[in-house]
Design a protein around this motif. Structure first.
Motif, mmCIF file in Angstrom:
data_model
loop_
_atom_site.group_PDB
_atom_site.id
_atom_site.type_symbol
_atom_site.label_atom_id
_atom_site.label_comp_id
_atom_site.label_asym_id
_atom_site.label_seq_id
_atom_site.Cartn_x
_atom_site.Cartn_y
_atom_site.Cartn_z
ATOM 1 N N GLY A 98 0.802 -1.217 0.000
ATOM 2 C CA GLY A 98 0.000 0.000 0.000
ATOM 3 C C GLY A 98 0.829 1.258 0.000
ATOM 4 N N GLU A 99 0.265 2.300 -0.583
ATOM 5 C CA GLU A 99 0.868 3.633 -0.497
ATOM 6 C C GLU A 99 -0.218 4.682 -0.662
ATOM 7 N N VAL A 100 0.068 5.870 -0.119
ATOM 8 C CA VAL A 100 -0.879 6.977 -0.178
ATOM 9 C C VAL A 100 -0.696 7.714 -1.498
ATOM 10 N N LYS A 101 -1.811 7.986 -2.174
ATOM 11 C CA LYS A 101 -1.775 8.706 -3.451
ATOM 12 C C LYS A 101 -1.060 10.037 -3.286
ATOM 13 N N GLY A 102 -0.158 10.332 -4.184
ATOM 14 C CA GLY A 102 0.526 11.621 -4.196
ATOM 15 C C GLY A 102 1.636 11.770 -3.180
ATOM 16 N N SER A 103 1.934 10.720 -2.414
ATOM 17 C CA SER A 103 3.001 10.832 -1.423
ATOM 18 C C SER A 103 4.291 10.244 -1.978
ATOM 19 N N PHE A 104 5.335 10.350 -1.213
ATOM 20 C CA PHE A 104 6.620 9.776 -1.584
ATOM 21 C C PHE A 104 6.453 8.272 -1.781
ATOM 22 N N SER A 105 7.097 7.707 -2.790
ATOM 23 C CA SER A 105 6.946 6.293 -3.087
ATOM 24 C C SER A 105 8.298 5.589 -3.164
ATOM 25 N N VAL A 106 8.401 4.448 -2.501
ATOM 26 C CA VAL A 106 9.584 3.594 -2.647
ATOM 27 C C VAL A 106 9.317 2.498 -3.671
ATOM 28 N N LEU A 107 8.160 2.551 -4.324
ATOM 29 C CA LEU A 107 7.803 1.520 -5.286
ATOM 30 C C LEU A 107 8.868 1.325 -6.370
ATOM 31 N N PRO A 108 9.442 2.382 -6.960
ATOM 32 C CA PRO A 108 10.488 2.139 -7.961
ATOM 33 C C PRO A 108 11.669 1.334 -7.402
ATOM 34 N N LYS A 109 12.058 1.598 -6.160
ATOM 35 C CA LYS A 109 13.141 0.827 -5.530
ATOM 36 C C LYS A 109 12.719 -0.630 -5.342
ATOM 37 N N LEU A 110 11.489 -0.845 -4.887
ATOM 38 C CA LEU A 110 11.003 -2.208 -4.693
ATOM 39 C C LEU A 110 10.915 -2.954 -6.022
ATOM 40 N N GLN A 111 10.463 -2.265 -7.067
ATOM 41 C CA GLN A 111 10.386 -2.889 -8.390
ATOM 42 C C GLN A 111 11.777 -3.286 -8.883
ATOM 43 N N GLU A 112 12.765 -2.454 -8.604
ATOM 44 C CA GLU A 112 14.147 -2.773 -8.973
ATOM 45 C C GLU A 112 14.634 -4.011 -8.221
ATOM 46 N N VAL A 113 14.340 -4.081 -6.933
ATOM 47 C CA VAL A 113 14.708 -5.250 -6.130
ATOM 48 C C VAL A 113 14.057 -6.507 -6.710
ATOM 49 N N CYS A 114 12.780 -6.405 -7.046
ATOM 50 C CA CYS A 114 12.048 -7.557 -7.585
ATOM 51 C C CYS A 114 12.593 -7.975 -8.951
ATOM 52 N N ARG A 115 12.896 -6.996 -9.794
ATOM 53 C CA ARG A 115 13.457 -7.304 -11.113
ATOM 54 C C ARG A 115 14.766 -8.060 -10.972
ATOM 55 N N LYS A 116 15.648 -7.569 -10.092
ATOM 56 C CA LYS A 116 16.942 -8.226 -9.882
ATOM 57 C C LYS A 116 16.775 -9.635 -9.310
ATOM 58 N N ALA A 117 15.717 -9.861 -8.544
ATOM 59 C CA ALA A 117 15.467 -11.170 -7.945
ATOM 60 C C ALA A 117 14.685 -12.096 -8.877
ATOM 61 N N GLY A 118 14.250 -11.563 -10.030
ATOM 62 C CA GLY A 118 13.475 -12.370 -10.961
ATOM 63 C C GLY A 118 12.079 -12.684 -10.463
ATOM 64 N N ARG A 119 11.538 -11.780 -9.674
ATOM 65 C CA ARG A 119 10.217 -11.997 -9.075
ATOM 66 C C ARG A 119 9.249 -10.932 -9.558
ATOM 67 N N SER A 120 7.958 -11.159 -9.346
ATOM 68 C CA SER A 120 6.942 -10.211 -9.785
ATOM 69 C C SER A 120 6.912 -8.994 -8.868
ATOM 70 N N ASN A 121 6.475 -7.880 -9.433
ATOM 71 C CA ASN A 121 6.372 -6.632 -8.679
ATOM 72 C C ASN A 121 5.293 -6.738 -7.605
ATOM 73 N N PRO A 122 5.385 -5.902 -6.576
ATOM 74 C CA PRO A 122 4.318 -5.862 -5.576
ATOM 75 C C PRO A 122 2.997 -5.461 -6.235
ATOM 76 N N GLU A 123 1.904 -5.953 -5.696
ATOM 77 C CA GLU A 123 0.567 -5.556 -6.134
ATOM 78 C C GLU A 123 0.210 -4.295 -5.350
#
Length: 156
Positions: A22-47
């Motif tokens: 979860g994240e709040v609309k319009g707030s700071f997001s770590v999602l790009p960092k998490l997506q990078e972690v998931c890509r490097k691990a060969g796993r799907s992105n967070p929902e």
């Protein structure tokens, strides 16, 4: 932040991959960092689920509609003190979240008053005592220090 007891078993940023995040609309997001972690691990992105505000997101967490969201140690300590069933899991691979106070540009009087008050609290020892009492001493910065450029949200 996770539901008390960490039912999703999160131990590292990679564990958020494929989970409900979860994240709040319009707030700071770590999602790009998490997506990078998931890509490097060969796993799907967070929902991702987006929320209008933090209370709505917290309700989603404790009711099991999301598995985690990024919050601060201060939020966890406060929420626990208010009886909310939450815990924290450190995810350093997701980057550094730097928190601080901001005042409007040009309002030097307010800036100086806040900084002066914090320095007085530091000088008499209350500043360190308060951080220690709440178990967040690792988050303590000297008043007036600007380290925003070291936080994840400011990466190039």
């Amino acid at each position: 932040m996770v539901k008390a007891g960490n039912p999703a078993g999160l131990k590292a940023a990679e564990d958020v991959c494929g989970r409900r995040f979860g994240e709040v609309k319009g707030s700071f997001s770590v999602l790009p960092k998490l997506q990078e972690v998931c890509r490097k691990a060969g796993r799907s992105n967070p929902e991702v689920s987006s929320f209008e505000d933090i209370p709505s997101m917290q309700l989603a967490l404790v009711s099991g509609r999301i598995d985690t969201y990024v919050g601060s140690d201060f939020n966890v300590v406060w929420d626990k003190s208010q009886g909310k069933p939450v815990d924290s899991v450190a995810l350093p691979e997701a980057g550094t979240l730097v928190l601080g106070w901001t005042v409007p540009k040009g309002n030097d009087g307010l800036r100086d008053a806040v900084l002066g008050a914090l320095r007085e609290l530091q000088k008499d020892g209350y500043y360190a005592e308060a951080f220690a009492r709440w178990g967040v001493s690792d988050n303590r910065l000297d008043p007036g220090v600007n380290i925003g450029a070291q936080g994840t949200g400011f990466d190039g």
